[in-house]
Write an enzyme that holds these catalytic residues in place. Sequence first.
Site, PDB file in Angstrom:
ATOM      1  N   GLY A 116      -3.976  11.302 -12.712  1.00  0.00           N
ATOM      2  CA  GLY A 116      -3.291  11.316 -14.015  1.00  0.00           C
ATOM      3  C   GLY A 116      -1.876  10.764 -13.907  1.00  0.00           C
ATOM      4  O   GLY A 116      -1.436   9.987 -14.764  1.00  0.00           O
ATOM      5  N   VAL A 157       7.671  17.473 -12.535  1.00  0.00           N
ATOM      6  CA  VAL A 157       7.563  17.440 -13.999  1.00  0.00           C
ATOM      7  C   VAL A 157       8.937  17.399 -14.695  1.00  0.00           C
ATOM      8  O   VAL A 157       9.124  17.967 -15.767  1.00  0.00           O
ATOM      9  CB  VAL A 157       6.666  18.579 -14.571  1.00  0.00           C
ATOM     10  CG1 VAL A 157       5.992  18.108 -15.870  1.00  0.00           C
ATOM     11  CG2 VAL A 157       5.595  18.987 -13.599  1.00  0.00           C
ATOM     12  N   GLY A 171       9.306  11.648 -10.712  1.00  0.00           N
ATOM     13  CA  GLY A 171       8.176  10.863 -10.189  1.00  0.00           C
ATOM     14  C   GLY A 171       8.058   9.516 -10.888  1.00  0.00           C
ATOM     15  O   GLY A 171       7.759   8.502 -10.251  1.00  0.00           O
ATOM     16  N   ASN A 228      -6.188  14.965  -7.883  1.00  0.00           N
ATOM     17  CA  ASN A 228      -5.281  15.637  -8.819  1.00  0.00           C
ATOM     18  C   ASN A 228      -4.040  14.815  -9.166  1.00  0.00           C
ATOM     19  O   ASN A 228      -3.243  15.235  -9.993  1.00  0.00           O
ATOM     20  CB  ASN A 228      -4.898  17.032  -8.303  1.00  0.00           C
ATOM     21  CG  ASN A 228      -4.224  16.972  -6.955  1.00  0.00           C
ATOM     22  OD1 ASN A 228      -3.922  15.879  -6.448  1.00  0.00           O
ATOM     23  ND2 ASN A 228      -3.972  18.113  -6.358  1.00  0.00           N
ATOM     24  N   CYS A 241       3.252   9.876  -1.612  1.00  0.00           N
ATOM     25  CA  CYS A 241       4.104   9.984  -2.797  1.00  0.00           C
ATOM     26  C   CYS A 241       4.214  11.470  -3.132  1.00  0.00           C
ATOM     27  O   CYS A 241       3.187  12.133  -3.277  1.00  0.00           O
ATOM     28  CB  CYS A 241       3.432   9.218  -3.943  1.00  0.00           C
ATOM     29  SG  CYS A 241       4.092   9.551  -5.574  1.00  0.00           S
ATOM     30  N   GLU A 277       0.853  -1.187   0.000  1.00  0.00           N
ATOM     31  CA  GLU A 277       0.000   0.000   0.000  1.00  0.00           C
ATOM     32  C   GLU A 277       0.888   1.236   0.000  1.00  0.00           C
ATOM     33  O   GLU A 277       1.713   1.415   0.895  1.00  0.00           O
ATOM     34  CB  GLU A 277      -0.904   0.024   1.240  1.00  0.00           C
ATOM     35  CG  GLU A 277      -1.782   1.263   1.261  1.00  0.00           C
ATOM     36  CD  GLU A 277      -2.633   1.403   2.526  1.00  0.00           C
ATOM     37  OE1 GLU A 277      -2.411   0.646   3.494  1.00  0.00           O
ATOM     38  OE2 GLU A 277      -3.507   2.286   2.534  1.00  0.00           O
TER      39      GLU A 277
HETATM   40  N1  ACO Z   1      -1.759  14.961 -13.023  1.00  0.00           N
HETATM   41  C1  ACO Z   1      -1.609  14.482 -14.267  1.00  0.00           C
HETATM   42  N2  ACO Z   1      -0.432  14.152 -14.795  1.00  0.00           N
HETATM   43  C2  ACO Z   1       0.646  14.359 -14.039  1.00  0.00           C
HETATM   44  C3  ACO Z   1       0.589  14.886 -12.745  1.00  0.00           C
HETATM   45  C4  ACO Z   1      -0.679  15.195 -12.241  1.00  0.00           C
HETATM   46  N3  ACO Z   1      -0.833  15.691 -11.004  1.00  0.00           N
HETATM   47  N4  ACO Z   1       1.837  14.990 -12.253  1.00  0.00           N
HETATM   48  C5  ACO Z   1       2.653  14.545 -13.208  1.00  0.00           C
HETATM   49  N5  ACO Z   1       1.924  14.175 -14.285  1.00  0.00           N
HETATM   50  C6  ACO Z   1       2.406  13.601 -15.528  1.00  0.00           C
HETATM   51  C7  ACO Z   1       3.520  14.380 -16.153  1.00  0.00           C
HETATM   52  O1  ACO Z   1       3.029  15.359 -17.038  1.00  0.00           O
HETATM   53  C8  ACO Z   1       4.258  13.285 -16.904  1.00  0.00           C
HETATM   54  O2  ACO Z   1       3.614  12.976 -18.102  1.00  0.00           O
HETATM   55  P1  ACO Z   1       4.445  12.603 -19.428  1.00  0.00           P
HETATM   56  O3  ACO Z   1       5.161  11.323 -19.072  1.00  0.00           O
HETATM   57  O4  ACO Z   1       3.407  12.424 -20.474  1.00  0.00           O
HETATM   58  O5  ACO Z   1       5.384  13.725 -19.658  1.00  0.00           O
HETATM   59  C9  ACO Z   1       4.087  12.083 -15.981  1.00  0.00           C
HETATM   60  O6  ACO Z   1       2.932  12.337 -15.204  1.00  0.00           O
HETATM   61  C10 ACO Z   1       5.233  11.857 -15.043  1.00  0.00           C
HETATM   62  O7  ACO Z   1       5.743  13.082 -14.609  1.00  0.00           O
HETATM   63  P2  ACO Z   1       6.991  13.174 -13.659  1.00  0.00           P
HETATM   64  O8  ACO Z   1       7.812  14.393 -14.019  1.00  0.00           O
HETATM   65  O9  ACO Z   1       7.707  11.875 -13.655  1.00  0.00           O
HETATM   66  O10 ACO Z   1       6.261  13.392 -12.275  1.00  0.00           O
HETATM   67  P3  ACO Z   1       6.698  14.324 -11.065  1.00  0.00           P
HETATM   68  O11 ACO Z   1       8.164  14.207 -10.834  1.00  0.00           O
HETATM   69  O12 ACO Z   1       6.160  15.687 -11.237  1.00  0.00           O
HETATM   70  O13 ACO Z   1       5.950  13.612  -9.853  1.00  0.00           O
HETATM   71  C11 ACO Z   1       3.959  13.756  -8.498  1.00  0.00           C
HETATM   72  C12 ACO Z   1       4.543  13.451  -9.887  1.00  0.00           C
HETATM   73  C13 ACO Z   1       4.599  12.836  -7.466  1.00  0.00           C
HETATM   74  C14 ACO Z   1       2.457  13.530  -8.539  1.00  0.00           C
HETATM   75  C15 ACO Z   1       4.298  15.237  -8.164  1.00  0.00           C
HETATM   76  O14 ACO Z   1       3.738  16.067  -9.132  1.00  0.00           O
HETATM   77  C16 ACO Z   1       3.841  15.669  -6.797  1.00  0.00           C
HETATM   78  O15 ACO Z   1       4.569  15.537  -5.812  1.00  0.00           O
HETATM   79  N6  ACO Z   1       2.620  16.246  -6.692  1.00  0.00           N
HETATM   80  C17 ACO Z   1       2.088  16.789  -5.440  1.00  0.00           C
HETATM   81  C18 ACO Z   1       1.821  15.709  -4.407  1.00  0.00           C
HETATM   82  C19 ACO Z   1       0.830  14.664  -4.868  1.00  0.00           C
HETATM   83  O16 ACO Z   1      -0.195  14.950  -5.449  1.00  0.00           O
HETATM   84  N7  ACO Z   1       1.155  13.391  -4.568  1.00  0.00           N
HETATM   85  C20 ACO Z   1       0.315  12.234  -4.801  1.00  0.00           C
HETATM   86  C21 ACO Z   1      -0.777  12.234  -3.793  1.00  0.00           C
HETATM   87  S1  ACO Z   1      -1.613  10.687  -3.649  1.00  0.00           S
HETATM   88  C22 ACO Z   1      -0.650   9.792  -2.630  1.00  0.00           C
HETATM   89  O17 ACO Z   1       0.337  10.246  -2.088  1.00  0.00           O
HETATM   90  C23 ACO Z   1      -1.007   8.378  -2.362  1.00  0.00           C
END
Ligand code: ACO
Length: 162
Positions: free
Chosen positions: A119, A85, A89, A116, A77, A73
């Site tokens: 995706g 981006v 991630g 959010n 993250c 689980e």
């Molecule tokens: N919604 C849709 N697409 C996304 C999002 C999003 N919120 N974030 C990243 N992506 C897409 C990117 O555009 C990319 O797409 P591509 O491969 O077509 O270019 C792909 O996902 C991977 O992007 P990365 O650069 O590898 O992702 P990143 O390093 O930004 O990490 C993460 C993604 C962890 C969601 C980051 O944006 C983050 O920390 N967000 C805020 C915290 C959050 O929402 N965490 C998850 C909560 S749920 C949980 O923790 C269980």
Amino acid sequence: LKFVCASNDGVDKHMIWLIGLKNIFARQLPNMPREYIVRLLMDRNHKSVMVIRRNTVVGGITYRPYISQNFGEIAFCAIAADEQVKGYGTRLMNHLKQHARDVDGLTHFLTYADNNAVGYFVKQGFTKEIYLDKERWQGYIKDYDGGILMECHIDPKLPYTD
Ligand code: ACO
């Protein structure tokens, strides 16, 4: 850049990185109470896979492996705001899958994804359909109405990292 898996094991470096990760989670997951984040991060049943750059934590995933049930689980993250981006991630999730399969023997992940972040999880191979038998996970993961339950199957052979 490196990916490190650590838990609350008393190793100084790990503890410093876990505290750094706690600060990233607290900022990136504002709906999660800080005490809850600390509790799970420091709980010895949980592990964290962290992205480390120049000896500083840039992000990570905290998860609990249920070894007997072969699934994990994902609790938290996040990647630091100024590092999102850039692909971290995705690489982080790939390292997590590799570690969970090869070290913990897991076949699936479940997580409650924030709206959010759906995706992002879809791009990492997660689905809103849950194929895993309910008997395998019911009673293990806690119900949480702040998100959408998602599942990911870990490929048994695919090399997720290079
Ligand atoms: N919604 C849709 N697409 C996304 C999002 C999003 N919120 N974030 C990243 N992506 C897409 C990117 O555009 C990319 O797409 P591509 O491969 O077509 O270019 C792909 O996902 C991977 O992007 P990365 O650069 O590898 O992702 P990143 O390093 O930004 O990490 C993460 C993604 C962890 C969601 C980051 O944006 C983050 O920390 N967000 C805020 C915290 C959050 O929402 N965490 C998850 C909560 S749920 C949980 O923790 C269980």
